[in-house]
Design a protein around this motif. Sequence first.
Motif, PDB file in Angstrom:
ATOM      1  N   UNK A 181      14.421 -21.454  15.466  1.00 13.65           N
ATOM      2  CA  UNK A 181      14.967 -20.408  14.604  1.00 13.65           C
ATOM      3  C   UNK A 181      14.661 -19.049  15.213  1.00 13.65           C
ATOM      4  N   UNK A 196       2.626 -17.599   6.520  1.00 11.12           N
ATOM      5  CA  UNK A 196       2.228 -17.685   5.116  1.00 11.12           C
ATOM      6  C   UNK A 196       1.366 -18.946   4.989  1.00 11.12           C
ATOM      7  N   UNK A 197       0.339 -18.951   4.117  1.00 13.53           N
ATOM      8  CA  UNK A 197      -0.569 -20.106   4.056  1.00 13.53           C
ATOM      9  C   UNK A 197       0.111 -21.468   3.867  1.00 13.53           C
ATOM     10  N   UNK A 198       1.272 -21.508   3.216  1.00 15.98           N
ATOM     11  CA  UNK A 198       1.921 -22.807   3.007  1.00 15.98           C
ATOM     12  C   UNK A 198       2.689 -23.245   4.247  1.00 15.98           C
ATOM     13  N   UNK A 200       5.630 -22.194   5.025  1.00 15.90           N
ATOM     14  CA  UNK A 200       7.074 -22.123   4.808  1.00 15.90           C
ATOM     15  C   UNK A 200       7.672 -20.766   5.112  1.00 15.90           C
ATOM     16  N   UNK A 201       6.824 -19.802   5.426  1.00 19.17           N
ATOM     17  CA  UNK A 201       7.325 -18.449   5.671  1.00 19.17           C
ATOM     18  C   UNK A 201       6.379 -17.779   6.659  1.00 19.17           C
ATOM     19  N   UNK A 215      11.578 -16.324   5.309  1.00 18.90           N
ATOM     20  CA  UNK A 215      11.387 -17.681   4.802  1.00 18.90           C
ATOM     21  C   UNK A 215      12.029 -18.642   5.810  1.00 18.90           C
ATOM     22  N   UNK A 217      12.648 -21.951   5.453  1.00 21.09           N
ATOM     23  CA  UNK A 217      13.596 -22.949   4.969  1.00 21.09           C
ATOM     24  C   UNK A 217      14.902 -22.310   4.538  1.00 21.09           C
ATOM     25  N   UNK A 218      14.852 -21.044   4.104  1.00 23.19           N
ATOM     26  CA  UNK A 218      16.080 -20.335   3.767  1.00 23.19           C
ATOM     27  C   UNK A 218      16.658 -19.691   5.022  1.00 23.19           C
ATOM     28  N   UNK A 219      15.853 -19.659   6.080  1.00 21.24           N
ATOM     29  CA  UNK A 219      16.288 -19.131   7.379  1.00 21.24           C
ATOM     30  C   UNK A 219      16.748 -17.683   7.307  1.00 21.24           C
ATOM     31  N   UNK A 220      15.994 -16.847   6.570  1.00 20.34           N
ATOM     32  CA  UNK A 220      16.349 -15.440   6.551  1.00 20.34           C
ATOM     33  C   UNK A 220      15.193 -14.568   6.074  1.00 20.34           C
ATOM     34  N   UNK A 222      13.338 -12.330   3.593  1.00 12.58           N
ATOM     35  CA  UNK A 222      13.394 -12.299   2.128  1.00 12.58           C
ATOM     36  C   UNK A 222      12.716 -11.076   1.522  1.00 12.58           C
ATOM     37  N   UNK A 243      -1.856 -16.139  -0.310  1.00 15.91           N
ATOM     38  CA  UNK A 243      -0.577 -15.625   0.149  1.00 15.91           C
ATOM     39  C   UNK A 243      -0.027 -14.524  -0.731  1.00 15.91           C
ATOM     40  N   UNK A 244      -0.792 -14.125  -1.738  1.00 18.54           N
ATOM     41  CA  UNK A 244      -0.281 -13.107  -2.655  1.00 18.54           C
ATOM     42  C   UNK A 244      -0.399 -11.709  -2.072  1.00 18.54           C
ATOM     43  N   UNK A 261       4.762 -10.798  -3.400  1.00 17.42           N
ATOM     44  CA  UNK A 261       5.859 -11.194  -4.286  1.00 17.42           C
ATOM     45  C   UNK A 261       6.609 -10.004  -4.863  1.00 17.42           C
TER      46      UNK A 261
END
Lengths: 301, 68
Positions: A181, A196-198, A200-201, A215, A217-220, A222, A243-244, A261
């Motif tokens: 990507x 990001x800790x998970x 996914x980002x 992100x 998985x959204x590939x963009x 955010x 991650x907050x 967020x």
Amino acid sequence: MKTRRTLKGHGNKVLCMDWCKDKRRIVSSSQDGKVIVWDSFTTNKEHAVTMPCTWVMACAYAPSGCAIACGGLDNKCSVYPLTFDKNENMAAKKKSVAMHTNYLSACSFTNSDMQILTASGDGTCALWDVESGQLLQSFHGHGADVLCLDLAPSETGNTFVSGGCDKKAMVWDMRSGQCVQAFETHESDINSVRYYPSGDAFASGSDDATCRLYDLRADREVAIYSKESIIFGASSVDFSLSGRLLFAGYNDYTINVWDVLKGSRVSILFGHENRVSTLRVSPDGTAFCSGSWDHTLRVWA
Amino acid sequence: MSATNNIAQARKLVEQLRIEAGIERIKVSKASSELMSYCEQHARSDPLLVGVPASENPFKDKKPCIIL
């Protein structure tokens, strides 16, 4: 949040730092070629080594805590085993692992002490075997110097993200060497990327004075973290444990804390007397450490 | 010569872009809500977010001992 410890001892600009997994030791490197291992609780220096080159732009702690890796204008990444034997000269046990054709900008051990990932001003990243010094995989695709890299958290698998002077952040598959990507929304060099800790980002900090969240998985992209009043580049970013919060060090000597967020700034931290060049949250999330061109490192909690 | 080089480079670029375009994507609304739930789940164990008492944080100064 305020400075709880100030680590003084470097004779010149601090360029990079990393935490040991024991949540207490820190390795830092500076422009004058010195690499120092500190105990952040007591602020004592435990080890010091002088590299044969100046501008040691990258340093990393091995997962076992038994070695450190560093490199810079020598175009190499060298691994030094850490020994507590006073009679042993650390520099004597040095192992040259990586060889690039331009400066080393970032390095990181993978899950073990056996492999190192490096990023270089020659526009490539590479994966090396520490023991043999062999090149295991190289990653080509950036159109200019690669300035930073970060490995995905172990649960999410064999990928890493890199950012460069071509304004692109690229996500790579470590096994195939393929770029999976790419993101090109920044308007200037990307100085720092952090997952990001998970997993996914990831966030990036750039000379365009913004930090952005992408992100995977959204590939963009955010989110953008910016303010009109912030005009200096962000040199280094890291997330808090959940991650907050996103901590970002800037070239205007400050550290801004962003609510990931909401996209708003939570707080601004003053203390450094020159550019903040490097910033990392400790492994257990209780504190973060920042290094600066003012020759010091500060631990904040 | 440079023309063929450019074509080869362009082909590689198109190939790479095709790979990137072909990956599975999820909607941003779903991705964002998952990021938010991750934050919420881990918020309580984030020392920099909720703060830990001085006695548990090795960096915070502890109150001096009082000798009775």
